[in-house]
Motif scaffolding. Structure first.
Motif: not given
Length: 462
Positions: A254, A257, A275, A301, A305, A307, A310, A312
């Motif tokens: 994570m 990113h 997304s 995601s 992330r 999430s 979210a 990428v």
């Protein structure tokens, strides 16, 4: 056309002639040495557990294992010392643009790594020659500084790699490196997670490899207490590490990113920012198109992330001359994750079966699987380093120093590469011959092989 001229044909236009041999030599020597480094990190702790069991429970099987493993660790330490020394020279020889410019920044962790090596060597000698010459509990304690120095040395080396991924502790003014803070460089923002990933990975490699050796012995009919304990203890360490590793890797991933979006895009084989982002299993990028990938919606995601939706980052947001080698990075990353998942499954199967009263050490299918996971753990380790290092390209120091500017200009590095190949091949053959000879003598009933250069053994000290 000579050999050097022929090899230079592989160099891309505009690249220094030393870049390709420098990359090849560093990749080979580091990939070879990292496996030995794992044993320096994890093996003393595993030996400590069996040795302590032998003292506390008066278990001669455990004490025998500790003594044998200590001699194996001495062989591995000896060849690791040679390969580590070669790496030290390579940093300056292959990458003068890095060490010449940033030597003041990186000097501190390298100095501490050298001190850790000497401490480990001293206490390894004390432990080896302490059998029968020290009180048992004092002798056991010789393993503690061995384990600590192995961990500290590895932390120092990993801190340099973490700094290359997240440079800190200096400023550049008028093209010169100034305001050097070596402590800030050593304890950069990425070091703790990268070290944790490597530290846990070392226990996976050593635990699975050693357990696999005893699993193979059981396949050959050696089902005594020695082999069962020799399998169970390292496999327990590897199992705990295999379960912990995905969580550490997830947190580390994570962070990429924000710090290295190009690497994350290559990991996920993301051409464009999406997304929510899908997860692509397998696949390669050919002429700008993703081929042969299994796409799972949203999972990219969630994994990258943490999430549901979210984005990428995609490669389309990154200048083309700053892309890493996408396919190598992606496939190496997926190999690491895939094998790591398999190791978790194997560990879970064994311990759940044991909890339910089933003895899988009598099952030939499981034993063959246990033999296989040792080499697979090594492949996962190497794949993780490939993903980390290749994914940082084209930078040696991310965002600061490009690899083409760090490499040597000498085309003669091909000869040093060939020399390294010959030296490492000789060390590999020598290690295999020595270890196989030791194993044969142990199987023949020689329970106490002499340590080289050691004084004659006396009776145990009460």
């Amino acid at each position: 056309m000579g050999l050097t001229d022929t090899l230079l044909l592989f160099a891309a236009e505009g690249e220094p002639p030393g870049l390709l041999p420098a990359r090849q030599q560093m990749a080979f020597s580091l990939g070879w040495h990292i496996v030995l480094a794992c044993f320096g990190v994890a093996f003393p702790t595993i030996i400590f557990v069996v040795h302590r069991r032998g003292i506390v429970r008066d278990d001669p099987v455990a004490l025998g294992l500790a003594q044998r493993w200590a001699k194996v660790s001495a062989v591995l330490f000896a060849i690791g010392a040679v390969s580590g020394t070669v790496l030290s020279f390579e940093m300056g020889l292959l990458w003068p643009g890095l060490m010449g410019r940033f030597g003041d920044v990186l000097g501190l962790p390298f100095a501490f790594e050298g001190l850790s090596f000497f401490v480990e060597a001293i206490f390894l000698g004390l432990y080896l020659y302490g059998w029968g010459r020290m009180p048992p509990r004092r002798h056991l304690l010789m393993l503690v500084p061995m384990a600590v120095s192995g961990v500290v040395g590895t932390f120092c080396v990993v801190s340099v790699n973490a700094w290359m991924n997240n440079p800190a502790g200096f400023a550049i003014r008028d093209g010169e490196v100034v305001d050097v803070n070596p402590w800030r460089a050593m304890f950069n923002d990425a070091v703790w997670l990268q070290f944790a990933h490597m530290w846990v990975g070392a226990f996976i490699v050593v635990g699975m490899t050693v357990a696999g050796v005893y699993a193979f012995g059981m396949l050959r009919g050696r089902t005594d207490a020695h082999h069962r304990l020799g399998f169970t203890v390292p496999f327990a360490f590897a199992s705990v590490a295999a379960v912990a590793q995905p969580f550490i890797g997830h947190v580390l991933g994570m962070r990429i990113h924000d710090s290295q979006p190009a690497k994350l895009a290559a990991f996920e084989l993301a051409q464009t920012t999406e997304s929510p982002a899908p997860l692509r299993l397998g696949g390669v990028l050919i002429d700008g198109k993703v081929e042969w990938a299994l796409t799972i919606p949203r999972l990219g995601s969630i994994i990258a992330r943490n999430s549901w939706d979210a984005p990428v980052p995609g490669l389309n947001e990154i200048p083309r001359n700053q892309w890493p080698p996408v396919n190598i990075t992606h496939l190496a990353f997926q190999a690491m994750v895939g094998i790591g998942t398999l190791l978790v499954v194997v560990a879970a199967v064994y311990w759940v079966a044991r909890w339910r009263g089933r003895d899988l050490l009598g099952n030939r299918w499981f034993l063959w699987l246990a033999v296989a996971v040792g080499p697979l753990a090594v492949v996962a380790l190497e794949s993780g380093w490939v993903a980390t290092e290749v994914g940082r390209q084209p930078w040696t120091v991310y965002g600061v120093l490009r690899t083409v500017d760090a490499a040597s200009e000498s085309s003669g590095l091909w000869w040093s590469y060939i020399a390294v190949l010959v030296i490492y091949l000789g060390m590999t053959v020598g290690a295999v011959v020595v270890l196989r000879s030791m194993a044969r003598r142990w199987r023949a009933g020689e329970t106490d092989l002499p340590s080289p250069y050691g004084p004659p053994r006396t009776e145990s000290v009460p």
